[in-house]
Design a protein around this motif. Structure first.
Motif, PDB file in Angstrom:
ATOM      1  N   GLY A   5       9.565  -2.072  10.615  1.00  0.00           N
ATOM      2  CA  GLY A   5      10.223  -2.404  11.872  1.00  0.00           C
ATOM      3  C   GLY A   5      11.140  -1.323  12.392  1.00  0.00           C
ATOM      4  O   GLY A   5      11.593  -1.383  13.536  1.00  0.00           O
ATOM      5  N   SER A   6      11.404  -0.305  11.586  1.00  0.00           N
ATOM      6  CA  SER A   6      12.283   0.784  12.024  1.00  0.00           C
ATOM      7  C   SER A   6      11.452   1.900  12.663  1.00  0.00           C
ATOM      8  O   SER A   6      10.256   2.021  12.409  1.00  0.00           O
ATOM      9  CB  SER A   6      13.066   1.347  10.833  1.00  0.00           C
ATOM     10  N   PRO A   7      12.084   2.715  13.504  1.00  0.00           N
ATOM     11  CA  PRO A   7      11.360   3.861  14.063  1.00  0.00           C
ATOM     12  C   PRO A   7      11.031   4.864  12.951  1.00  0.00           C
ATOM     13  O   PRO A   7      11.835   5.066  12.038  1.00  0.00           O
ATOM     14  CB  PRO A   7      12.353   4.479  15.048  1.00  0.00           C
ATOM     15  N   ALA A   8       9.857   5.446  13.027  1.00  0.00           N
ATOM     16  CA  ALA A   8       9.495   6.487  12.063  1.00  0.00           C
ATOM     17  C   ALA A   8      10.388   7.695  12.307  1.00  0.00           C
ATOM     18  O   ALA A   8      10.673   8.039  13.456  1.00  0.00           O
ATOM     19  CB  ALA A   8       8.032   6.869  12.236  1.00  0.00           C
ATOM     20  N   GLY A 116       2.766   6.244  -2.324  1.00  0.00           N
ATOM     21  CA  GLY A 116       2.946   5.086  -1.467  1.00  0.00           C
ATOM     22  C   GLY A 116       2.233   5.263  -0.145  1.00  0.00           C
ATOM     23  O   GLY A 116       1.449   6.197   0.037  1.00  0.00           O
ATOM     24  N   SER A 117       2.506   4.349   0.778  1.00  0.00           N
ATOM     25  CA  SER A 117       1.846   4.397   2.077  1.00  0.00           C
ATOM     26  C   SER A 117       2.790   3.957   3.182  1.00  0.00           C
ATOM     27  O   SER A 117       3.723   3.191   2.953  1.00  0.00           O
ATOM     28  CB  SER A 117       0.601   3.508   2.073  1.00  0.00           C
ATOM     29  N   VAL A 118       2.509   4.468   4.369  1.00  0.00           N
ATOM     30  CA  VAL A 118       3.276   4.127   5.564  1.00  0.00           C
ATOM     31  C   VAL A 118       2.278   3.935   6.704  1.00  0.00           C
ATOM     32  O   VAL A 118       1.413   4.784   6.917  1.00  0.00           O
ATOM     33  CB  VAL A 118       4.288   5.234   5.930  1.00  0.00           C
ATOM     34  N   LEU A 119       2.402   2.814   7.411  1.00  0.00           N
ATOM     35  CA  LEU A 119       1.599   2.553   8.606  1.00  0.00           C
ATOM     36  C   LEU A 119       2.539   2.586   9.801  1.00  0.00           C
ATOM     37  O   LEU A 119       3.538   1.862   9.831  1.00  0.00           O
ATOM     38  CB  LEU A 119       0.909   1.192   8.513  1.00  0.00           C
ATOM     39  N   ILE A 120       2.210   3.445  10.762  1.00  0.00           N
ATOM     40  CA  ILE A 120       3.039   3.615  11.958  1.00  0.00           C
ATOM     41  C   ILE A 120       2.198   3.221  13.163  1.00  0.00           C
ATOM     42  O   ILE A 120       1.059   3.677  13.315  1.00  0.00           O
ATOM     43  CB  ILE A 120       3.501   5.083  12.087  1.00  0.00           C
ATOM     44  N   ASP A 121       2.735   2.358  14.021  1.00  0.00           N
ATOM     45  CA  ASP A 121       1.974   1.946  15.203  1.00  0.00           C
ATOM     46  C   ASP A 121       2.011   3.026  16.274  1.00  0.00           C
ATOM     47  O   ASP A 121       2.659   4.066  16.111  1.00  0.00           O
ATOM     48  CB  ASP A 121       2.439   0.579  15.731  1.00  0.00           C
ATOM     49  N   GLY A 122       1.321   2.791  17.373  1.00  0.00           N
ATOM     50  CA  GLY A 122       1.217   3.774  18.450  1.00  0.00           C
ATOM     51  C   GLY A 122       2.520   4.076  19.154  1.00  0.00           C
ATOM     52  O   GLY A 122       2.624   5.062  19.881  1.00  0.00           O
ATOM     53  N   LEU A 123       3.539   3.236  18.934  1.00  0.00           N
ATOM     54  CA  LEU A 123       4.860   3.464  19.535  1.00  0.00           C
ATOM     55  C   LEU A 123       5.818   4.165  18.572  1.00  0.00           C
ATOM     56  O   LEU A 123       6.983   4.368  18.892  1.00  0.00           O
ATOM     57  CB  LEU A 123       5.464   2.134  19.993  1.00  0.00           C
ATOM     58  N   GLY A 124       5.321   4.507  17.372  1.00  0.00           N
ATOM     59  CA  GLY A 124       6.155   5.196  16.394  1.00  0.00           C
ATOM     60  C   GLY A 124       7.017   4.281  15.555  1.00  0.00           C
ATOM     61  O   GLY A 124       7.998   4.720  14.949  1.00  0.00           O
ATOM     62  N   ILE A 125       6.643   2.997  15.471  1.00  0.00           N
ATOM     63  CA  ILE A 125       7.388   2.028  14.670  1.00  0.00           C
ATOM     64  C   ILE A 125       6.668   1.818  13.341  1.00  0.00           C
ATOM     65  O   ILE A 125       5.444   1.660  13.300  1.00  0.00           O
ATOM     66  CB  ILE A 125       7.525   0.669  15.412  1.00  0.00           C
ATOM     67  N   VAL A 126       7.426   1.792  12.248  1.00  0.00           N
ATOM     68  CA  VAL A 126       6.872   1.571  10.916  1.00  0.00           C
ATOM     69  C   VAL A 126       6.460   0.101  10.810  1.00  0.00           C
ATOM     70  O   VAL A 126       7.284  -0.795  11.003  1.00  0.00           O
ATOM     71  CB  VAL A 126       7.904   1.924   9.820  1.00  0.00           C
ATOM     72  N   ARG A 127       5.190  -0.146  10.518  1.00  0.00           N
ATOM     73  CA  ARG A 127       4.664  -1.511  10.394  1.00  0.00           C
ATOM     74  C   ARG A 127       4.364  -1.885   8.955  1.00  0.00           C
ATOM     75  O   ARG A 127       4.154  -3.049   8.638  1.00  0.00           O
ATOM     76  CB  ARG A 127       3.413  -1.690  11.256  1.00  0.00           C
ATOM     77  N   HIS A 128       4.350  -0.907   8.080  1.00  0.00           N
ATOM     78  CA  HIS A 128       4.155  -1.135   6.640  1.00  0.00           C
ATOM     79  C   HIS A 128       4.737   0.074   5.920  1.00  0.00           C
ATOM     80  O   HIS A 128       4.513   1.212   6.335  1.00  0.00           O
ATOM     81  CB  HIS A 128       2.665  -1.273   6.309  1.00  0.00           C
ATOM     82  N   ALA A 129       5.468  -0.184   4.859  1.00  0.00           N
ATOM     83  CA  ALA A 129       5.999   0.902   4.028  1.00  0.00           C
ATOM     84  C   ALA A 129       6.052   0.406   2.593  1.00  0.00           C
ATOM     85  O   ALA A 129       6.593  -0.671   2.320  1.00  0.00           O
ATOM     86  CB  ALA A 129       7.383   1.323   4.500  1.00  0.00           C
ATOM     87  N   HIS A 130       5.464   1.173   1.713  1.00  0.00           N
ATOM     88  CA  HIS A 130       5.417   0.777   0.302  1.00  0.00           C
ATOM     89  C   HIS A 130       5.421   2.036  -0.554  1.00  0.00           C
ATOM     90  O   HIS A 130       4.744   3.019  -0.227  1.00  0.00           O
ATOM     91  CB  HIS A 130       4.141  -0.030   0.030  1.00  0.00           C
ATOM     92  N   ILE A 144      -1.417  -3.210   3.186  1.00  0.00           N
ATOM     93  CA  ILE A 144      -1.931  -2.326   4.235  1.00  0.00           C
ATOM     94  C   ILE A 144      -2.862  -3.109   5.162  1.00  0.00           C
ATOM     95  O   ILE A 144      -2.711  -3.076   6.383  1.00  0.00           O
ATOM     96  CB  ILE A 144      -2.663  -1.113   3.633  1.00  0.00           C
ATOM     97  N   LEU A 145      -3.814  -3.822   4.574  1.00  0.00           N
ATOM     98  CA  LEU A 145      -4.781  -4.557   5.386  1.00  0.00           C
ATOM     99  C   LEU A 145      -4.117  -5.666   6.197  1.00  0.00           C
ATOM    100  O   LEU A 145      -4.489  -5.906   7.350  1.00  0.00           O
ATOM    101  CB  LEU A 145      -5.901  -5.108   4.508  1.00  0.00           C
ATOM    102  N   ALA A 146      -3.108  -6.318   5.630  1.00  0.00           N
ATOM    103  CA  ALA A 146      -2.377  -7.348   6.384  1.00  0.00           C
ATOM    104  C   ALA A 146      -1.655  -6.723   7.577  1.00  0.00           C
ATOM    105  O   ALA A 146      -1.655  -7.284   8.678  1.00  0.00           O
ATOM    106  CB  ALA A 146      -1.382  -8.068   5.465  1.00  0.00           C
ATOM    107  N   ALA A 147      -1.053  -5.563   7.360  1.00  0.00           N
ATOM    108  CA  ALA A 147      -0.346  -4.880   8.456  1.00  0.00           C
ATOM    109  C   ALA A 147      -1.327  -4.412   9.531  1.00  0.00           C
ATOM    110  O   ALA A 147      -1.019  -4.478  10.724  1.00  0.00           O
ATOM    111  CB  ALA A 147       0.466  -3.700   7.909  1.00  0.00           C
ATOM    112  N   VAL A 148      -2.511  -3.970   9.130  1.00  0.00           N
ATOM    113  CA  VAL A 148      -3.529  -3.546  10.093  1.00  0.00           C
ATOM    114  C   VAL A 148      -4.004  -4.752  10.906  1.00  0.00           C
ATOM    115  O   VAL A 148      -4.144  -4.673  12.126  1.00  0.00           O
ATOM    116  CB  VAL A 148      -4.710  -2.836   9.381  1.00  0.00           C
ATOM    117  N   ARG A 149      -4.237  -5.879  10.242  1.00  0.00           N
ATOM    118  CA  ARG A 149      -4.638  -7.095  10.961  1.00  0.00           C
ATOM    119  C   ARG A 149      -3.559  -7.524  11.950  1.00  0.00           C
ATOM    120  O   ARG A 149      -3.845  -7.937  13.072  1.00  0.00           O
ATOM    121  CB  ARG A 149      -4.933  -8.231   9.980  1.00  0.00           C
TER     122      ARG A 149
END
Length: 155
Positions: A5-8, A116-130, A144-149
């Motif tokens: 939920g934080s900005p990358a 680990g892994s980080v998923l960042i959405d198109g607005l630059g917000i972290v949607r998954h971090a582990h 990861i897959l839950a965050a992608v869904r």
């Protein structure tokens, strides 16, 4: 480690071809998943990469670009990518970056790099971090897959 939920953070990275990229904009308007490997020689991390390769069509269908981050230099990263037939762009290290930039430094007396892994959405917000010090726990496939869904549901 980054918070969901934080900005990358605005971190300048380099890929194995020498191009400069910024962490929040890796997906070029879409989402980006970065898997941070302990090293290219880590057998557990390499198994995780193979899982990502098998899932690449699912990621692409969801508008997610996958990147792999390794602590090695460009020459080592390029050789590893070629030998393994890796289809994803590889981000390389320079004195510990890109791992340190997202809080995946070395632990256990400074000798073991985290993965680990980080998923960042198109607005630059972290949607998954582990992240984890143990390589067997550094890849959170379900998370990861839950965050992608969840990203797909937002579109």
């Amino acid at each position: 480690m980054l918070e969901t939920g934080s900005p990358a953070p605005d971190v300048l990275l380099e890929d194995a071809r020498g191009r400069s990229l910024r962490l929040p904009a890796l997906g070029d308007g879409g989402a980006a998943l970065v898997y941070f490997m302990r090293s290219t020689s880590c057998p557990v991390c390499n198994r995780h990469v193979q899982d990502l390769v098998r899932s690449r069509e699912e990621f692409a269908a969801s508008g997610v670009t996958v990147f792999l981050a390794v602590p090695e230099d460009r020459a080592a990263a390029t050789a590893w990518k070629s030998k393994r037939g890796i289809p994803f762009p590889v981000l390389v290290g320079s004195a510990g970056a890109p791992h340190d930039a997202v809080g995946l430094g070395t632990r256990v007396f400074g000798a073991m790099r985290q993965s680990g892994s980080v998923l960042i959405d198109g607005l630059g917000i972290v949607r998954h971090a582990h992240g984890s010090t143990l390589p067997t726990s550094g890849y959170d496939r379900k998370g990861i897959l839950a965050a992608v869904r969840e990203l797909r549901a937002r579109v």
